[in-house]
Design a protein around this motif. Structure first.
Motif, PDB file in Angstrom:
ATOM      1  N   VAL A  51       0.835  -1.203   0.000  1.00  4.14           N
ATOM      2  CA  VAL A  51       0.000   0.000   0.000  1.00  4.14           C
ATOM      3  C   VAL A  51       0.869   1.252   0.000  1.00  4.14           C
ATOM      4  N   ILE A  52       1.937   1.227   0.761  1.00  4.14           N
ATOM      5  CA  ILE A  52       2.777   2.418   0.929  1.00  4.14           C
ATOM      6  C   ILE A  52       3.439   2.832  -0.387  1.00  4.14           C
ATOM      7  N   ILE A  53       3.979   1.879  -1.121  1.00  2.23           N
ATOM      8  CA  ILE A  53       4.705   2.203  -2.358  1.00  2.23           C
ATOM      9  C   ILE A  53       3.790   2.825  -3.419  1.00  2.23           C
ATOM     10  N   PRO A  54       2.610   2.243  -3.734  1.00  5.06           N
ATOM     11  CA  PRO A  54       1.749   2.890  -4.730  1.00  5.06           C
ATOM     12  C   PRO A  54       1.219   4.255  -4.284  1.00  5.06           C
ATOM     13  N   VAL A  55       0.936   4.413  -2.988  1.00  5.49           N
ATOM     14  CA  VAL A  55       0.468   5.714  -2.503  1.00  5.49           C
ATOM     15  C   VAL A  55       1.573   6.759  -2.646  1.00  5.49           C
ATOM     16  N   ALA A  56       2.793   6.399  -2.267  1.00  3.92           N
ATOM     17  CA  ALA A  56       3.919   7.332  -2.411  1.00  3.92           C
ATOM     18  C   ALA A  56       4.167   7.666  -3.885  1.00  3.92           C
ATOM     19  N   ALA A  57       4.073   6.671  -4.759  1.00  6.94           N
ATOM     20  CA  ALA A  57       4.264   6.919  -6.188  1.00  6.94           C
ATOM     21  C   ALA A  57       3.167   7.833  -6.730  1.00  6.94           C
ATOM     22  N   GLY A  58       1.931   7.627  -6.296  1.00  5.35           N
ATOM     23  CA  GLY A  58       0.834   8.496  -6.731  1.00  5.35           C
ATOM     24  C   GLY A  58       1.007   9.926  -6.252  1.00  5.35           C
ATOM     25  N   LEU A  59       1.441  10.093  -5.013  1.00  3.82           N
ATOM     26  CA  LEU A  59       1.672  11.442  -4.498  1.00  3.82           C
ATOM     27  C   LEU A  59       2.812  12.136  -5.243  1.00  3.82           C
ATOM     28  N   LEU A  60       3.868  11.394  -5.544  1.00  2.48           N
ATOM     29  CA  LEU A  60       4.961  11.979  -6.330  1.00  2.48           C
ATOM     30  C   LEU A  60       4.499  12.366  -7.730  1.00  2.48           C
ATOM     31  N   LEU A  61       3.662  11.531  -8.328  1.00  6.57           N
ATOM     32  CA  LEU A  61       3.119  11.850  -9.653  1.00  6.57           C
ATOM     33  C   LEU A  61       2.295  13.131  -9.599  1.00  6.57           C
ATOM     34  N   LEU A  62       1.430  13.252  -8.599  1.00  4.35           N
ATOM     35  CA  LEU A  62       0.637  14.472  -8.456  1.00  4.35           C
ATOM     36  C   LEU A  62       1.520  15.693  -8.205  1.00  4.35           C
ATOM     37  N   LEU A  63       2.578  15.519  -7.422  1.00  2.91           N
ATOM     38  CA  LEU A  63       3.510  16.617  -7.176  1.00  2.91           C
ATOM     39  C   LEU A  63       4.178  17.063  -8.477  1.00  2.91           C
ATOM     40  N   PHE A  64       4.667  16.118  -9.266  1.00  2.00           N
ATOM     41  CA  PHE A  64       5.327  16.466 -10.527  1.00  2.00           C
ATOM     42  C   PHE A  64       4.362  17.108 -11.514  1.00  2.00           C
ATOM     43  N   ILE A  65       3.134  16.627 -11.564  1.00  2.00           N
ATOM     44  CA  ILE A  65       2.127  17.244 -12.443  1.00  2.00           C
ATOM     45  C   ILE A  65       1.851  18.674 -12.001  1.00  2.00           C
ATOM     46  N   GLY A  66       1.702  18.883 -10.692  1.00  2.00           N
ATOM     47  CA  GLY A  66       1.465  20.233 -10.173  1.00  2.00           C
ATOM     48  C   GLY A  66       2.619  21.174 -10.461  1.00  2.00           C
ATOM     49  N   VAL A  67       3.841  20.697 -10.259  1.00  2.00           N
ATOM     50  CA  VAL A  67       5.022  21.537 -10.543  1.00  2.00           C
ATOM     51  C   VAL A  67       5.104  21.840 -12.034  1.00  2.00           C
ATOM     52  N   PHE A  68       4.796  20.864 -12.884  1.00  2.00           N
ATOM     53  CA  PHE A  68       4.824  21.075 -14.331  1.00  2.00           C
ATOM     54  C   PHE A  68       3.803  22.129 -14.741  1.00  2.00           C
ATOM     55  N   ILE A  69       2.575  22.022 -14.236  1.00  2.00           N
ATOM     56  CA  ILE A  69       1.533  23.003 -14.573  1.00  2.00           C
ATOM     57  C   ILE A  69       1.923  24.382 -14.064  1.00  2.00           C
TER      58      ILE A  69
END
Length: 84
Positions: A51-69
């Protein structure tokens, strides 16, 4: 037409995704039905990480998308007009 390098990179990404999918599927679906003292358990992380690894990966993905936008919006802003 894709070059040989593009095809090789694409093949590598597909292979990596397939291996990751098979590993995660075995870890989550098959492993609970195997006795905990079986030797195959040594090749898998503890179940909490499932559970921890996919949640952390999803949060990192959202962070990178937010920084990109944010970066794109900051670069494309127009300077305010000065009124005299």
């Amino acid at each position: 037409m894709a070059t040989a390098t593009d095809q090789l990179v694409g093949f590598g990404l597909v292979t990596f995704s397939l291996v990751l999918f098979v590993y995660y599927t075995l870890w989550i679906i098959v492993l609970p039905f195997i006795d905990s003292d079986h030797g195959i358990h040594q090749y898998f992380l503890p179940r909490e990480y499932a559970v921890i690894i996919p949640v952390a990966a999803g949060l990192l993905l959202l962070l990178f998308i937010g920084v990109f936008i944010m970066f794109i919006m900051w670069k494309s802003r127009k300077p305010a007009k000065k009124s005299d």
